[in-house]
Design a protein around this motif. Structure first.
Motif, PDB file in Angstrom:
ATOM      1  N   GLU A 173       3.140  -1.039   5.517  1.00  0.00           N
ATOM      2  CA  GLU A 173       2.739  -2.348   4.992  1.00  0.00           C
ATOM      3  C   GLU A 173       1.218  -2.489   4.977  1.00  0.00           C
ATOM      4  O   GLU A 173       0.636  -3.033   4.033  1.00  0.00           O
ATOM      5  N   SER A 174       0.545  -1.999   6.025  1.00  0.00           N
ATOM      6  CA  SER A 174      -0.910  -2.121   6.077  1.00  0.00           C
ATOM      7  C   SER A 174      -1.570  -1.238   5.017  1.00  0.00           C
ATOM      8  O   SER A 174      -2.600  -1.618   4.439  1.00  0.00           O
ATOM      9  N   GLU A 175      -0.992  -0.077   4.747  1.00  0.00           N
ATOM     10  CA  GLU A 175      -1.544   0.800   3.707  1.00  0.00           C
ATOM     11  C   GLU A 175      -1.348   0.194   2.325  1.00  0.00           C
ATOM     12  O   GLU A 175      -2.252   0.249   1.476  1.00  0.00           O
ATOM     13  N   ILE A 176      -0.193  -0.405   2.088  1.00  0.00           N
ATOM     14  CA  ILE A 176       0.035  -1.099   0.817  1.00  0.00           C
ATOM     15  C   ILE A 176      -1.009  -2.200   0.638  1.00  0.00           C
ATOM     16  O   ILE A 176      -1.599  -2.359  -0.443  1.00  0.00           O
ATOM     17  N   ALA A 177      -1.267  -2.950   1.697  1.00  0.00           N
ATOM     18  CA  ALA A 177      -2.244  -4.041   1.636  1.00  0.00           C
ATOM     19  C   ALA A 177      -3.644  -3.513   1.341  1.00  0.00           C
ATOM     20  O   ALA A 177      -4.399  -4.128   0.569  1.00  0.00           O
ATOM     21  N   SER A 178      -4.015  -2.376   1.928  1.00  0.00           N
ATOM     22  CA  SER A 178      -5.348  -1.807   1.709  1.00  0.00           C
ATOM     23  C   SER A 178      -5.535  -1.375   0.260  1.00  0.00           C
ATOM     24  O   SER A 178      -6.566  -1.660  -0.361  1.00  0.00           O
ATOM     25  N   TYR A 179      -4.548  -0.668  -0.276  1.00  0.00           N
ATOM     26  CA  TYR A 179      -4.648  -0.238  -1.675  1.00  0.00           C
ATOM     27  C   TYR A 179      -4.618  -1.437  -2.625  1.00  0.00           C
ATOM     28  O   TYR A 179      -5.323  -1.466  -3.636  1.00  0.00           O
ATOM     29  N   THR A 180      -3.806  -2.436  -2.289  1.00  0.00           N
ATOM     30  CA  THR A 180      -3.726  -3.637  -3.128  1.00  0.00           C
ATOM     31  C   THR A 180      -5.052  -4.370  -3.149  1.00  0.00           C
ATOM     32  O   THR A 180      -5.518  -4.828  -4.207  1.00  0.00           O
ATOM     33  N   GLU A 181      -5.688  -4.497  -1.979  1.00  0.00           N
ATOM     34  CA  GLU A 181      -6.995  -5.161  -1.901  1.00  0.00           C
ATOM     35  C   GLU A 181      -8.030  -4.430  -2.757  1.00  0.00           C
ATOM     36  O   GLU A 181      -8.798  -5.054  -3.499  1.00  0.00           O
ATOM     37  N   GLU A 182      -8.040  -3.104  -2.659  1.00  0.00           N
ATOM     38  CA  GLU A 182      -8.991  -2.336  -3.459  1.00  0.00           C
ATOM     39  C   GLU A 182      -8.695  -2.484  -4.944  1.00  0.00           C
ATOM     40  O   GLU A 182      -9.609  -2.652  -5.768  1.00  0.00           O
ATOM     41  N   ALA A 183      -7.419  -2.421  -5.317  1.00  0.00           N
ATOM     42  CA  ALA A 183      -7.041  -2.567  -6.726  1.00  0.00           C
ATOM     43  C   ALA A 183      -7.515  -3.904  -7.284  1.00  0.00           C
ATOM     44  O   ALA A 183      -8.076  -3.975  -8.390  1.00  0.00           O
ATOM     45  N   GLU A 184      -7.313  -4.965  -6.530  1.00  0.00           N
ATOM     46  CA  GLU A 184      -7.720  -6.299  -6.991  1.00  0.00           C
ATOM     47  C   GLU A 184      -9.240  -6.377  -7.162  1.00  0.00           C
ATOM     48  O   GLU A 184      -9.742  -6.982  -8.123  1.00  0.00           O
ATOM     49  N   THR A 185      -9.983  -5.769  -6.243  1.00  0.00           N
ATOM     50  CA  THR A 185     -11.443  -5.755  -6.339  1.00  0.00           C
ATOM     51  C   THR A 185     -11.893  -5.058  -7.612  1.00  0.00           C
ATOM     52  O   THR A 185     -12.745  -5.565  -8.362  1.00  0.00           O
ATOM     53  N   LEU A 186     -11.319  -3.900  -7.883  1.00  0.00           N
ATOM     54  CA  LEU A 186     -11.726  -3.119  -9.054  1.00  0.00           C
ATOM     55  C   LEU A 186     -11.248  -3.762 -10.360  1.00  0.00           C
ATOM     56  O   LEU A 186     -11.979  -3.772 -11.359  1.00  0.00           O
TER      57      LEU A 186
END
Length: 240
Positions: free
Chosen positions: A24-37
């Motif tokens: 779950e934490s890894e999904i959140a990290s990639y999601t946060e980066e995706a939203e930023t980009l």
């Protein structure tokens, strides 16, 4: 780490699905980066018409400059990616990289490319049938490729998941006739679809009301270059 059965399935069919690959934490990290980009890309143009639904951390212009060593060494790659956010890059080289080494076998496995594939709500954007290996010239195909398509949300046919056409004969991958029954790979967020570069696959439109985002790193069994140098990345997944 992949099981023996998963590795065998990959080599036989050209793909394998690993359920619950990301935490779950890894999904959140990639999601946060995706939203930023993605937010950055939208400032420059439409995600479909300008970017083709593909957002690369090193290719979307978010970073002002990218050192050459960031494309070829772990230390510089991680330091540069940390300017966006650090956790996803570490996971890409470690967790994804270890599995890629199992599938590609040689110790010289490198991170070849990485991208977020983003389909806006109710978008007609789709990807036709293709094989990732065909994006490279024939003389560049000596190295095998693994693509790892990882949805950051639950994916079904209605929001544009991947359809695959499995190898009918593992001894002759890449030269097979189109199968009669493509398989829609429906997955929950954090699952991983490992695909041989020769596997035929496609994805349909996102008819849902939500963004459909997937992260896809690609690995190769060695550096891929042409007369102008590297065609993409060549970051070792083991050590510098």
């Amino acid at each position: 780490m992949l099981t023996v059965a998963q590795v065998d399935a990959f080599h036989t069919r050209g793909y394998v699905v690993v359920r619950g690959f990301l935490s779950e934490s890894e999904i959140a990290s990639y999601t946060e980066e995706a939203e930023t980009l993605v937010n950055h890309c939208y400032e420059l143009g439409d995600i479909v018409s300008k970017w083709g639904c593909v957002v690369e951390p090193f290719g979307c212009g978010y970073l002002d400059s990218i050192p050459h060593l960031a494309r070829t060494t772990q230390h510089s790659y991680l330091a540069t990616r940390a300017q966006i956010t650090s956790a996803p890059a570490l996971c890409t080289l470690s967790k994804y990289g270890m599995c890629a080494r199992q599938l590609l076998e040689p110790s010289s496995v490198v991170l070849l490319n990485e991208q977020y594939v983003v389909k806006p709500p109710r978008s007609k954007a789709a990807f036709d049938w293709h094989q990732d290996v065909l994006y490279f010239k024939e003389e560049q195909r000596e190295h095998r490729i693994v693509s790892v398509w990882t949805p950051l949300c639950d994916v079904r046919e209605e929001n544009g998941t991947v359809l695959v056409d499995p190898f009918p004969d593992s001894l002759r991958p890449g030269v097979y006739p189109r199968g009669p029954e493509p398989i829609a790979v429906e997955m929950d967020a954090g699952c991983a679809l490992f695909m041989d570069g020769r596997l035929r696959h496609c994805s349909g439109a996102n008819t849902s009301r939500e963004f459909r985002t997937a992260y896809m790193p690609q690995f190769s069994s060695g550096q891929i270059s042409d007369d102008n140098g590297l065609t993409a990345l060549a970051v070792p997944v083991n050590s510098d």
